[in-house]
Motif scaffolding. Structure first.
Motif, PDB file in Angstrom:
ATOM      1  N   ASP A  19      67.834 -16.742  61.329  1.00 53.06           N
ATOM      2  CA  ASP A  19      66.929 -15.590  61.398  1.00 53.06           C
ATOM      3  C   ASP A  19      66.319 -15.543  62.792  1.00 53.06           C
ATOM      4  O   ASP A  19      65.541 -16.433  63.166  1.00 53.06           O
ATOM      5  CB  ASP A  19      65.835 -15.749  60.323  1.00 53.06           C
ATOM      6  N   LEU A  20      66.683 -14.517  63.574  1.00 47.86           N
ATOM      7  CA  LEU A  20      66.175 -14.396  64.942  1.00 47.86           C
ATOM      8  C   LEU A  20      65.033 -13.383  65.044  1.00 47.86           C
ATOM      9  O   LEU A  20      64.655 -12.964  66.144  1.00 47.86           O
ATOM     10  CB  LEU A  20      67.319 -14.047  65.900  1.00 47.86           C
ATOM     11  N   GLY A  21      64.508 -13.009  63.892  1.00 46.82           N
ATOM     12  CA  GLY A  21      63.275 -12.217  63.872  1.00 46.82           C
ATOM     13  C   GLY A  21      63.473 -10.752  64.197  1.00 46.82           C
ATOM     14  O   GLY A  21      64.577 -10.231  64.258  1.00 46.82           O
ATOM     15  N   GLN A  23      63.700  -7.605  66.376  1.00 50.88           N
ATOM     16  CA  GLN A  23      64.274  -7.437  67.720  1.00 50.88           C
ATOM     17  C   GLN A  23      64.376  -5.958  68.086  1.00 50.88           C
ATOM     18  O   GLN A  23      64.658  -5.120  67.228  1.00 50.88           O
ATOM     19  CB  GLN A  23      65.691  -8.039  67.757  1.00 50.88           C
ATOM     20  N   ASP A  42      65.644  -6.306  62.024  1.00 47.88           N
ATOM     21  CA  ASP A  42      65.622  -7.755  61.781  1.00 47.88           C
ATOM     22  C   ASP A  42      66.987  -8.345  62.091  1.00 47.88           C
ATOM     23  O   ASP A  42      67.988  -7.947  61.492  1.00 47.88           O
ATOM     24  CB  ASP A  42      65.247  -8.046  60.321  1.00 47.88           C
ATOM     25  N   ASP A 213      72.466 -16.231  72.504  1.00 48.42           N
ATOM     26  CA  ASP A 213      72.170 -14.927  73.110  1.00 48.42           C
ATOM     27  C   ASP A 213      73.318 -13.933  72.899  1.00 48.42           C
ATOM     28  O   ASP A 213      73.148 -12.736  73.110  1.00 48.42           O
ATOM     29  CB  ASP A 213      71.802 -15.061  74.596  1.00 48.42           C
ATOM     30  N   TYR A 216      73.119 -10.130  69.013  1.00 46.70           N
ATOM     31  CA  TYR A 216      72.179  -9.009  69.189  1.00 46.70           C
ATOM     32  C   TYR A 216      72.765  -7.796  68.493  1.00 46.70           C
ATOM     33  O   TYR A 216      73.897  -7.839  68.003  1.00 46.70           O
ATOM     34  CB  TYR A 216      71.882  -8.769  70.678  1.00 46.70           C
ATOM     35  N   ARG A 294      66.767 -22.919  67.589  1.00 43.73           N
ATOM     36  CA  ARG A 294      65.295 -22.971  67.629  1.00 43.73           C
ATOM     37  C   ARG A 294      64.818 -23.972  68.682  1.00 43.73           C
ATOM     38  O   ARG A 294      63.862 -23.713  69.420  1.00 43.73           O
ATOM     39  CB  ARG A 294      64.747 -23.301  66.229  1.00 43.73           C
ATOM     40  N   SER A 297      65.242 -22.470  72.194  1.00 47.95           N
ATOM     41  CA  SER A 297      64.221 -21.463  72.477  1.00 47.95           C
ATOM     42  C   SER A 297      62.870 -22.117  72.783  1.00 47.95           C
ATOM     43  O   SER A 297      62.178 -21.740  73.742  1.00 47.95           O
ATOM     44  CB  SER A 297      64.127 -20.537  71.259  1.00 47.95           C
ATOM     45  N   THR A 325      67.672 -11.028  73.084  1.00 42.78           N
ATOM     46  CA  THR A 325      67.498 -11.969  71.968  1.00 42.78           C
ATOM     47  C   THR A 325      66.661 -13.166  72.395  1.00 42.78           C
ATOM     48  O   THR A 325      65.726 -13.577  71.697  1.00 42.78           O
ATOM     49  CB  THR A 325      68.884 -12.441  71.472  1.00 42.78           C
ATOM     50  N   ASN A 328      62.878 -12.039  73.297  1.00 39.66           N
ATOM     51  CA  ASN A 328      62.080 -11.592  72.151  1.00 39.66           C
ATOM     52  C   ASN A 328      61.907 -12.680  71.113  1.00 39.66           C
ATOM     53  O   ASN A 328      60.863 -12.758  70.459  1.00 39.66           O
ATOM     54  CB  ASN A 328      62.691 -10.327  71.532  1.00 39.66           C
ATOM     55  N   PHE A 329      62.921 -13.536  70.946  1.00 41.50           N
ATOM     56  CA  PHE A 329      62.800 -14.620  69.966  1.00 41.50           C
ATOM     57  C   PHE A 329      61.752 -15.626  70.432  1.00 41.50           C
ATOM     58  O   PHE A 329      60.926 -16.103  69.658  1.00 41.50           O
ATOM     59  CB  PHE A 329      64.160 -15.295  69.747  1.00 41.50           C
TER      60      PHE A 329
END
Ligand code: DWN
Ligand code: SAH
Ligand code: ZN
Length: 408
Positions: A19-21, A23, A42, A213, A216, A294, A297, A325, A328-329
């Motif tokens: 889950d990259l949230g 975007q 999402d 990355d 997207y 994670r 990032s 990606t 914003n992540f």
């Protein structure tokens, strides 16, 4: 935004693993004077438990991404110009050898490949929905239909111009959720004995380099030889060759033909066997990848905060779609990266999607050089390091985040 209930290829069950949230659209650069609302979705990645296809769990409407102002121009990199020049030459020598051959390209963009066919007087057609880049192709003598390729388009092309000897798509098939319609169109438009060749980022490279990355809005599918082989069979096609490519951070070129018309090369079975070893369908492997994403990032934002606290100046290089990606992540805004330098005219003077970091031309990069620069266009590292030698000479250091966060 549509949420997928099941696999877009086989209707099998989807298992979400990353889950990259929330975007923004990766190529929607913001006009600083405009008041336009940004669109968010999402970004969640899933794998099909039946056919193994890795795909996004949500689909962004295609007209939001591919339109008049789509900013990416394929000819912006010398490496890619050479790559597509060589590809065109191979088609001319190996496939376009019959009488009056015909090549169709999906997503021809600014004509980086088809201009070679046009120059050689070979019958060709580009299908490109983004009108701005399509016009650039047309201006260089390339015949372009401004449209989305799908079954309807394929049938009309076949009626108007006959069947194609080669259908090609670079970094485009993975952009098309309605891939069933595309493959039905390809099966119909392709001449018996013809070949459908496409190249896209390779999911095994993404797993092994933690190059998240590549994930997207525009990249809906993440192919492997295993998933493409399964998919081809459903549409009366067969995977007959695979070739790894070094471009765009690691891709595979897949060749499909009508079932029974071409003998698959040994590379196909070899790649499928290797993928089993790499754990592409193993949920434990996919969850380890998600954990590595994670960590990557967290490490990047940690390094940027440290540099900020130490009073260092940090810029970015390459306002890629991919960078949306990452930025914003991690929540990296212009407080941590002052600006991103990019050679694309349509991105300059705008702000990056979501995080609103200003995009400036490369000419302003040395003015003065920063202490550090994050290379978002890491897939073009050799080309950019070559151009920007002055940065290293000034004492500057590059920050890369593939395969992990490091300074060079
Ligand atoms: O799949 C896609 C690929 C083909 O292109 C599309 N969905 C969107 C786009 O993705 P991207 O933006 O991540 O692609 P690139 O090729 O990694 O983008 C490189 C960026 O860096 C461009 O905006 C141009 C810029 N650039 C630069 O400023 N100086 C590139 C080079 C080579 C340079 O020397
Ligand atoms: N082939 C080029 C461009 C890749 S960018 C290259 O490799 O550099 C992806 C392109 O696919 C965009 O130009 C976009 O407009 C186009 N595209 C998206 N959906 C499409 C569809 N259904 N049919 C044809 N092209 C499509
Ligand atoms: Zn499936």
């Amino acid at each position: 935004m549509d949420q997928q209930a099941s696999c877009r290829v086989c209707r099998g069950r989807l298992r979400e693993f990353l889950d990259l949230g929330r975007q923004p659209l990766s190529d929607a650069f913001v006009d600083p004077s405009g008041s336009g609302e940004e669109f968010f979705y999402d970004l969640v990645v899933a794998a099909c438990t039946d056919c193994t296809m890795v795909q996004l769990a949500n689909e962004v409407p295609r007209e939001r991404m591919f339109h008049e102002d789509y900013p990416y121009v394929s000819s912006g990199s010398a490496t890619m110009r050479e790559h597509f020049g060589r590809t065109a030459e191979q088609f001319v020598q190996r496939e376009l050898v019959g009488p009056d051959p015909f090549i169709v390209e999906l997503g021809c963009n600014d004509g980086v490949l088809l201009r070679h066919a046009a120059d050689a007087g070979i019958r060709h057609l580009g299908v490109e929905p983004s009108r701005g880049v399509a016009r650039v192709a047309q201006a260089s003598g390339v015949d372009v239909r401004v449209d989305f390729f799908e079954l309807r388009t394929a049938q009309e092309i076949e009626q108007e111009r006959g069947k194609a000897d080669v259908i090609f798509a670079a970094n485009t098939l993975c952009h098309i959720p309605y891939i069933d319609s595309v493959l039905e169109g390809v099966r119909s438009l392709l001449r018996g004995g013809g070949v459908f060749v496409f190249e896209d980022p390779y999911f095994v490279d993404i797993l092994e380099q933690t190059s998240y990355d590549q994930i997207y809005d525009e990249h809906f599918y993440f192919f492997t030889a295993t998933s493409v082989d399964n998919m081809a069979r459903r549409f009366g096609l067969a995977l007959v060759d695979v070739e790894r490519l070094p471009v765009h951070g690691g891709e595979v070129r897949y060749s499909l033909a009508h079932a029974g018309t071409r003998e698959p090369t040994p590379a196909v079975a070899a790649m499928i066997a290797e993928e089993r070893g790499a754990g592409i369908a193993d949920i434990g492997r996919l969850e380890r990848f998600a954990e590595a994403v994670r960590t990557n990032s967290t490490n990047l934002v940690g390094l940027l905060r440290e540099l900020d606290a130490a009073g260092k100046r940090v810029l970015g290089y390459g306002a890629t779609a991919k960078s949306a990606t990452v930025l914003n992540f991690a929540g990296v805004d212009s407080g941590l990266i002052e600006a991103i330098h990019d050679s694309t005219p349509a991105k300059q003077g705008r702000l990056t999607p979501g995080m609103h970091i200003p995009v400036r031309p490369p000419e302003a990069f040395p003015d003065p050089y920063p202490d550090y620069a994050v290379l978002f266009a890491w897939n073009h590292a050799a080309e950019i390091f070559g151009k920007e030698q002055g940065f290293r000479e000034s004492g500057g250091q590059w920050i890369l985040y593939v395969p992990d966060v490091h300074v060079v």
